[in-house]
Design a protein around this motif. Structure first.
Motif, short mmCIF file in Angstrom:
data_model
loop_
_atom_site.label_atom_id
_atom_site.label_comp_id
_atom_site.label_asym_id
_atom_site.label_seq_id
_atom_site.Cartn_x
_atom_site.Cartn_y
_atom_site.Cartn_z
N UNK A 100 -2.20 26.98 -27.35
CA UNK A 100 -3.14 27.80 -27.34
C UNK A 100 -3.77 29.34 -28.00
N UNK A 101 -2.80 28.84 -29.42
CA UNK A 101 -2.90 30.13 -30.35
C UNK A 101 -4.24 28.97 -31.39
N UNK A 102 -3.78 28.19 -31.19
CA UNK A 102 -4.54 27.06 -32.21
C UNK A 102 -5.95 26.99 -31.97
N UNK A 103 -6.30 26.87 -30.48
CA UNK A 103 -7.48 27.27 -30.13
C UNK A 103 -8.18 27.91 -30.52
N UNK A 104 -7.17 29.21 -30.28
CA UNK A 104 -8.76 30.89 -30.63
C UNK A 104 -8.77 30.58 -32.14
N UNK A 105 -7.87 30.31 -33.04
CA UNK A 105 -8.20 29.98 -34.94
C UNK A 105 -6.48 31.03 -34.85
N UNK A 106 -6.12 31.15 -34.55
CA UNK A 106 -4.61 31.75 -34.83
C UNK A 106 -3.42 30.74 -35.35
N UNK A 107 -2.58 31.50 -36.22
CA UNK A 107 -1.80 30.61 -36.35
C UNK A 107 -0.30 31.09 -36.48
N UNK A 108 0.32 29.70 -35.41
CA UNK A 108 1.06 30.79 -34.93
C UNK A 108 2.81 29.42 -35.40
N UNK A 109 3.41 30.90 -35.27
CA UNK A 109 4.60 30.55 -36.30
C UNK A 109 6.10 30.30 -35.41
#
Length: 408
Positions: free
Chosen positions: A216-225
């Motif tokens: 879900x984070x990748x889908x909005x352009x965020x970087x998951x850690x």
């Protein structure tokens, strides 16, 4: 009991705390900028196109020489040259003359239109015969038709899609300033959780939320850690949260958000910094025991442990503010109008989100069919195309009722 907030109030509180925050800007080559958000206004550095050019294969002419031309009364034109791609013609078009020109070729001086090659004949006598009359400007793009030099092309906050990348290239922008990706830590809590590759024996449950939230984070352009699984004890969760806060811009904690005696997420978030927890409980189904905290300006969300609940809360309350923090002008949300295929009762006093699959009715209309699910059954969402919202004061949705489906 949770003193729950309405969905509208919850969104407002989250926006008041974090809506004005923006990640820093960085400069990237445009081929690395896909999906990122512009951190600067883009103005055209030149006219595009930079010259008058043909949109068809054909013959460059002065349009007046074709007036009245038809299949039975063709215009006779003398060819005086050929236009080559990437070159400026070294000849001009005079009265009664023409020149072959490919699509995208530069119009020679003296011409103001192009007769499509399909409407010409070459009988081998040294002339080209036009079978169709054209108006000035026919099959031509003039200099600056796409964009004029100095014009505002793209605004700050625009998400760079393939078409924006093409426009940036056309404007001569090899690099652009974009907002940095939001770095978001993910913690999954629960003594019952095991890694995805662990055997499912006894009463253990594989960690789903780390992977679903990462996507879900990748889908909005965020970087998951990903920080993995944290046991349900105060010391472990506190240490994991502080580590994530020190390394990330925001944190998501799944599990431990309800009011049970073993659930301490609320207290640990509140102890992590000021002003602490400002929201605990939203009048929605699924996901009522949602937590939101402001830890020294960084968002920390406590999401339900059940995967379906966690996904809906992330999608509806978390993703929009994260997108805004990364500079997006508007939330990227795709919707489609549909009609309910059957009745769906709802009388919980909470706003409810129902996953649906889309089908085509006999009359060609789009039908939304509810997908039966429970908060712990993540695979049911694989059969859904999106979801519909039932307002908290409604008793449900009726078959045939018009609805808006928010697409996954």
């Amino acid at each position: 009991m949770l003193a729950v907030a309405s969905p509208e109030d919850a969104l407002k509180m989250i926006d008041e705390h974090f809506g004005a925050i923006r990640t820093a800007a960085e400069e990237l080559p445009i081929y690395d900028a896909y999906g990122r958000v512009l951190a600067e206004d883009i103005h055209s550095r030149e006219d595009v196109p930079a010259f008058d050019r043909s949109t068809m294969d054909g013959y460059a002419v002065n349009a007046s020489d074709t007036f009245g031309a038809s299949e039975t009364l063709m215009a006779m034109l003398k060819p005086v040259g050929t236009v080559h791609m990437g070159e400026t013609p070294d000849f001009t078009i005079g009265k009664g003359e023409c020149a072959y020109i490919p699509t995208g070729g530069r119009l020679p001086e003296g011409s103001n239109g192009v007769v499509m090659v399909e409407y010409t004949e070459d009988f081998g006598d040294g002339y080209i015969y036009a079978q169709s009359s054209i108006a000035p400007g026919a099959n031509v793009i003039y200099r600056g038709d796409d964009v004029k030099e100095g014009a505002l092309l793209l605004k700050t906050g625009t998400v760079i899609r393939p078409q924006e990348m093409g426009a940036l290239a056309a404007m001569g922008y090899p690099k652009v300033k974009v907002f940095q990706r939001l770095k978001v830590g993910i913690l999954s809590t629960g003594d019952e959780l095991v890694d995805v590759d662990a055997p499912q024996t006894g009463s253990v449950v594989r960690d789903v939320n780390t992977y679903a939230l990462s996507a879900g984070l990748c889908a909005i352009g965020a970087e998951p850690v990903r920080y993995g699984i944290t046991k349900d004890d105060h010391a472990s969760l506190t240490a994991a949260l502080h580590k994530a806060l020190s390394e990330c811009d925001a944190v998501l904690i799944s599990g431990g958000s309800s009011v049970g005696t073993a659930d301490m997420t609320h207290r640990i978030i509140d102890e992590a910094g000021k002003p602490g927890v400002f929201l605990h409980g939203v009048a929605v189904k699924p996901g009522k025991p949602t937590i939101a905290g402001d830890i020294n300006g960084k968002p920390v969300f406590g999401l339900p442990g059940h995967p379906v609940s966690a996904y809906f809360i992330y999608r509806i309350f978390v993703a929009p503010v994260f997108q805004k923090m990364m500079g997006q002008l508007t939330e990227q949300r795709r919707e489609i109008a549909a009609t309910m295929s059957r009745n769906v009762p709802s009388n919980h006093g909470r706003q409810e989100y129902i996953p649906v699959s889309l089908t085509v009715g006999e009359d060609g209309s789009t039908l939304a069919a509810p997908v039966a699910t429970k908060s712990g059954l993540i695979t049911t969402l694989c059969r859904a195309d999106g979801f519909v919202c039932i307002k908290r004061d409604a008793e449900g949705l009726r078959r045939g009722e018009a609805v808006t489906v928010i697409l996954f």
